[in-house]
Design a protein around this motif. Structure first.
Motif, PDB file in Angstrom:
ATOM      1  N   ASP A  39      38.609   2.233 -37.427  1.00  0.00           N
ATOM      2  CA  ASP A  39      37.991   0.862 -36.799  1.00  0.00           C
ATOM      3  C   ASP A  39      38.677  -0.386 -37.204  1.00  0.00           C
ATOM      4  OD1 ASP A  39      35.928  -0.408 -35.352  1.00  0.00           O
ATOM      5  OD2 ASP A  39      34.700  -0.614 -37.245  1.00  0.00           O
ATOM      6  N   ASP A  71      34.524  -2.918 -39.355  1.00  0.00           N
ATOM      7  CA  ASP A  71      34.855  -4.329 -39.470  1.00  0.00           C
ATOM      8  C   ASP A  71      33.524  -5.249 -39.272  1.00  0.00           C
ATOM      9  OD1 ASP A  71      34.238  -3.653 -37.054  1.00  0.00           O
ATOM     10  OD2 ASP A  71      35.778  -4.444 -35.985  1.00  0.00           O
ATOM     11  N   LYS A 126      31.940  -5.543 -36.795  1.00  0.00           N
ATOM     12  CA  LYS A 126      32.026  -5.988 -35.185  1.00  0.00           C
ATOM     13  C   LYS A 126      31.421  -4.663 -34.602  1.00  0.00           C
ATOM     14  CE  LYS A 126      34.960  -5.932 -31.418  1.00  0.00           C
ATOM     15  NZ  LYS A 126      36.408  -5.757 -30.801  1.00  0.00           N
ATOM     16  N   GLU A 160      30.734  -3.085 -31.237  1.00  0.00           N
ATOM     17  CA  GLU A 160      31.252  -3.573 -30.162  1.00  0.00           C
ATOM     18  C   GLU A 160      30.208  -2.770 -29.085  1.00  0.00           C
ATOM     19  OE1 GLU A 160      33.142  -2.271 -32.547  1.00  0.00           O
ATOM     20  OE2 GLU A 160      33.052  -0.023 -32.434  1.00  0.00           O
TER      21      GLU A 160
HETATM   22 CA   LIG Z   1      33.573  -2.115 -34.916  1.00  0.00          CA
END
Ligand SMILES: [Ca+2]
Ligand SMILES: [Ca+2]
Length: 477
Positions: A351, A466, A468, A470
């Motif tokens: 990732d 991370d 994030k 998505e």
């Molecule tokens: Ca991610």
């Protein structure tokens, strides 16, 4: 690593043979070592010349140095050579037209290695290796269902998708173009099985057998750059991508999408800026060809340490589970959820901020207590067209088909459908690729919520998730 191996053997002895799934034990690094250090192919180099150096001059330079020319590219000023001695390499490096000569590193499929799997094919638990060959119906894999079942006018018809991989088997549920490229001899036959599985998830036909892919109307193009062991090099990959760029508009239908379920980690001293694969990927990007790449299967690496997925030009895809798995045991610190929910990040996935989107690279994960082996994860592969059969299984070459290798092709199918439906202006340049990336990001399912944390993230593994989220890729409705 020694303890890892020992425990792997112990686990293998203890796992009932009925379990064919890959077993992941908490507290141990997953079986990712082959992603970690790229190996230079013996005596192989990629030689980059000054921009504009003609192909003929490059061939002559290789000949005069005593190197053997393997590939001479059309779209970037580079050749792939083998050199039998240091003098030949020095002669090339001293040629005033040569900018640099770098080792030709080995790249591999981004199918997750078997790891500590101890089971054998056959038996229950969904791990049967007998192909499913329904004569009256076909399966829609859970992975395809999660992404979006195709329909009339929404199936990739008229869009060419190059599968740059291990070849494509002559399978009754696949209908690749007769135009193809191979870096090995003259046949584009799949000698491994990986690409046949990948191809089915993109474009297995909508008929009465095997499965249906995300974009069953898309035309597959076989570009064989990996051999029977699932290995190739930067050089074979560059040669395959060069063929795509040269021929994309000369074939019918034109090639608009490239699937790369392969890669390697960066070598020491190598960066995303200077990696040999970058110029040809940039050239495809500037021509509006969408390159989809598997993020890799090293949860302790950032995607920025992996090529080609780390390159900003590609659409890189991380892996999640497609459906809920069962959960019968917990470790210290584990959230007691009761199951492993759909859209959980795969335990193996790489990732990082450069990941564009997630998609299911495995069907589901069960976390169960296997006697003395303790609390383990069982990863179930994605069902797809299987080499050497007329049907579909969850296995590639005897191993569960899970990995970012099987997440990327779902997104390649999504891209084919986006292009077919003219959802992004067809400008044939980088703006089109970025438009498609934006469409995918904007239309993701459960954006800012999924991927859900793997139950063992940061408890037992050094994950680089991370933060994030998505979301999960969705095909056009
Ligand atoms: Ca991610
Ligand atoms: Ca089918």
């Amino acid at each position: 690593m020694l303890s890892h191996c020992k425990l792997g053997v112990i686990a293998a002895l203890l796992i009932p043979m009925a379990f064919a799934q890959d077993v992941v034990q908490p507290g141990l690094a997953p079986g990712t070592s082959r992603d970690r250090v790229p190996t230079p192919a013996p005596n192989a180099y990629i030689v980059t010349f000054r921009t504009g150096t003609p192909k003929s001059a490059r061939a002559l330079a290789a000949l005069q140095s005593g190197a053997q020319l393997r590939f001479n590219l059309d779209n970037v000023a580079a050749v792939v050579v083998t050199v039998s001695n240091a003098a030949a390499l020095n002669a090339l490096r001293n040629n005033p037209a040569v900018l640099r000569a770098v080792p030709d590193y080995v790249v591999r499929t981004t199918e997750k290695p078997s790891g500590t799997s101890g089971g054998k094919p056959g038996g229950g638990g969904g791990g049967t290796s007998s192909p499913l060959t329904f004569n009256t119906r076909q399966i829609i894999p859970y992975e395809v269902q999660r992404i979006g079942i195709p329909g009339q006018g929404n199936d990739g018809t008229g869009i060419g998708v190059a599968v740059v991989d291990t070849g494509i088997d002559s399978h009754p549920d696949l209908a690749p173009s007769s135009s193809s490229f191979t870096a090995f001899g003259s046949s584009c036959q799949d000698d491994h099985g990986h690409a046949t599985h990948v191809s089915g998830l993109i474009a297995a036909l909508n008929n009465e057998i095997a499965i249906v892919g995300v974009a069953p109307g898309a035309k597959l193009y076989c570009v064989k750059v990996l051999d029977a062991t699932g290995s190739g090099t930067d050089g074979t990959t560059m040669a395959g991508l060069d063929w795509v760029l040269t021929n994309r508009n000369a074939v019918t239908p034109p090639i608009r999408v490239v699937n790369l379920s392969l890669g390697r980690s960066l070598a020491l001293g190598e960066t995303l800026e200077n990696t040999a694969l970058r110029p040809i990927i940039q050239a495809l990007y500037n021509a509006g060809v969408v390159v989809v790449a598997a993020a890799g299967n090293s949860p302790d690496l950032e995607v920025s340490q992996f090529v080609p997925a780390g390159l900003p030009e590609v659409i890189s895809v991380a892996s999640t589970v497609a459906i809920n798995g069962i959960r019968t045991c917990y470790l210290n610190g584990d959230p007691a959820l009761g199951w492993v929910p759909a859209d959980t990040a795969s335990g193996f996935t790489t990732d990082g901020p450069a990941v564009t989107i997630s998609a299911p690279g495995e069907e589901h994960t069960d976390i169960v207590n296997l006697g003395s082996a303790g609390c383990v994860g069982l990863q179930y592969g994605a069902i797809s067209t299987t080499r050497g059969t007329t049907g579909a299984t969850r296995k590639v070459a005897g191993a569960e088909a899970r990995g970012t290798s099987f997440a990327a092709p779902l997104v390649s199918g999504v891209v084919a459908r986006i292009i077919q439906k003219l959802l992004v202006p067809a400008t044939g340049d980088a703006a089109e690729v970025e438009g498609i990336r934006s469409w995918i990001t904007a239309n993701a399912s459960r954006k800012n919520e999924a991927p859900l944390d793997h139950p063992w993230a940061n408890v037992n593994y050094p994950y680089t998730y991370d933060g994030k989220r998505e979301g999960i890729a969705q095909a056009p409705k």
